[in-house]
Scaffold this motif. Structure first.
Motif, PDB file in Angstrom:
ATOM      1  N   PRO A  17       0.478   5.134   0.563  1.00  0.00           N
ATOM      2  CA  PRO A  17      -0.485   6.157   0.987  1.00  0.00           C
ATOM      3  C   PRO A  17      -0.360   7.428   0.160  1.00  0.00           C
ATOM      4  O   PRO A  17       0.731   7.797  -0.280  1.00  0.00           O
ATOM      5  CB  PRO A  17      -0.114   6.406   2.453  1.00  0.00           C
TER       6      PRO A  17
ATOM      7  N   ALA B 196       0.833  -1.194   0.000  1.00  0.00           N
ATOM      8  CA  ALA B 196       0.000   0.000   0.000  1.00  0.00           C
ATOM      9  C   ALA B 196       0.869   1.247   0.000  1.00  0.00           C
ATOM     10  O   ALA B 196       1.801   1.363   0.796  1.00  0.00           O
ATOM     11  CB  ALA B 196      -0.917   0.003   1.224  1.00  0.00           C
TER      12      ALA B 196
ATOM     13  N   ARG C 152     -11.794  -1.999   0.318  1.00  0.00           N
ATOM     14  CA  ARG C 152     -11.193  -0.694   0.051  1.00  0.00           C
ATOM     15  C   ARG C 152     -12.271   0.317  -0.303  1.00  0.00           C
ATOM     16  O   ARG C 152     -13.189   0.028  -1.070  1.00  0.00           O
ATOM     17  CB  ARG C 152     -10.163  -0.820  -1.080  1.00  0.00           C
TER      18      ARG C 152
ATOM     19  N   ALA D 269      -4.047   0.713  -1.015  1.00  0.00           N
ATOM     20  CA  ALA D 269      -4.346   1.259   0.308  1.00  0.00           C
ATOM     21  C   ALA D 269      -5.856   1.361   0.503  1.00  0.00           C
ATOM     22  O   ALA D 269      -6.608   1.589  -0.450  1.00  0.00           O
ATOM     23  CB  ALA D 269      -3.702   2.637   0.468  1.00  0.00           C
TER      24      ALA D 269
END
Length: 321
Positions: free
Chosen positions: A10, A8, A225, A115
């Motif tokens: 960010p 992931a 997600r 993410a």
């Protein structure tokens, strides 16, 4: 689609001035990039010759690792000041992407968008924006108040703001990272009639709207997600929630333009049946069309789609008389 287990990356929680300066530095190079689906992205990046970036598009479009010397100095400096690059030894990795739409560059999450709060931008963003622009071109009455529910990068709302400069355009999202990206993108596009709100649907904004647009998540996503998981029956939960919210908040003559996906089961479209019933109950006139009859075929391997024969991309337009 990308694996939930992928690393992931960010979206930067950094100074918006620095991110806006990055967009401007990239724009001045003449950069353009059409973002593809995560599946296509994975195939292209897996080619041996694409292991490392060779130019700016490879870095900020394809999210490939790079050596600093391949970038224009102004862009590299802007990336570093914005905190939009990670370093491991002498290799750098971008933390954002930039994609082209409507003559603008839109900042969004780097690949892979794994993410939980990824700011997604892809082919569906272009399709959604095209549907919204087509509606605006056909609309006779001026837009005074508009809202983009689940705005993500803000692309559709910014397209509205450019074409209706006297309108108040609200960009709402529950994801703070999306609102940070949308704020930078609105600034970079030069639209001053946009207001951002952290909101679950329309709970944080008041009043009625002449135009409500949305491209909500519509998949069944085991990672849940925010940009992808629609919830409810076959991923239709959020799309139906948008219809519910819109039918309570459309002004007279106002319209909802909803771009979403629908799982077709044995020739039936359960989302269409449920959504149009909600419209009829509220006295809204509506049109419904399949934008693309068969997308995301790879998702059908998921047991959750065991009874689904195809996933269609659809546009629902509902109007209050």
């Amino acid at each position: 689609m990308d694996a939930v287990t992928a690393q992931a990356i960010p979206f930067p929680d950094t100074d918006p001035d620095s991110l806006a300066a990055l967009v401007q530095a990239v724009r001045e190079t003449g950069y353009s990039f059409t973002t593809v689906t995560p599946a296509t992205h994975a195939h292209v990046n897996a080619r041996p010759q694409n292991a490392r970036a060779r130019n700016l598009r490879d870095v900020l479009g394809w999210s490939r690792p790079f050596s600093p010397e391949i970038l224009p100095e102004a862009v590299l400096t802007a990336l570093e000041r914005a905190g939009a690059v990670s370093a491991q030894g002498d290799v750098r990795t971008p933390n954002v992407r930039l994609s082209s739409l409507d003559g603008e560059l839109f900042l969004h999450s780097a690949y892979p968008p794994s993410a939980a709060d990824a700011v997604f931008f892809g082919p569906d963003t272009l399709r959604f924006a095209a549907a919204v622009v087509a509606h605006l071109e056909q609309r006779e009455a001026p837009v005074r108040r508009a809202v983009d529910i689940g705005c993500g990068s803000g692309a559709a709302g910014i397209c509205i703001a450019k074409r209706a400069p006297d309108a108040e355009v609200a960009l709402v999202d529950i994801n703070p990272a999306a609102l940070r990206a949308a704020a930078v993108n609105a600034r970079s596009a030069g639209v001053g009639n946009v207001r951002l709100h952290r909101s679950d649907m329309l709970t944080a904004v008041e009043g009625e709207f002449d135009l409500i647009v949305s491209n909500p998540p519509f998949m069944i996503d085991r990672g849940a997600r925010a940009y992808r998981h629609g919830g409810g029956p076959l991923g239709a939960g959020l799309s139906l929630a948008v219809v519910e919210a819109a039918r309570a908040r459309l002004a007279p003559g106002g319209s909802l333009v909803l771009f979403t996906g629908s799982a077709i089961v044995e020739g039936r479209d359960p989302f269409r049946e449920a959504a149009t019933a909600l419209c009829a109950e509220a006295g809204l006139s509506w049109t419904y069309r399949e934008f693309d009859p068969d997308e995301y075929g790879e998702e059908l391997a998921d047991p959750a789609y065991g009874d689904v024969e195809r996933i269609a991309l659809v546009v629902l337009t509902a109007t209050r008389s």
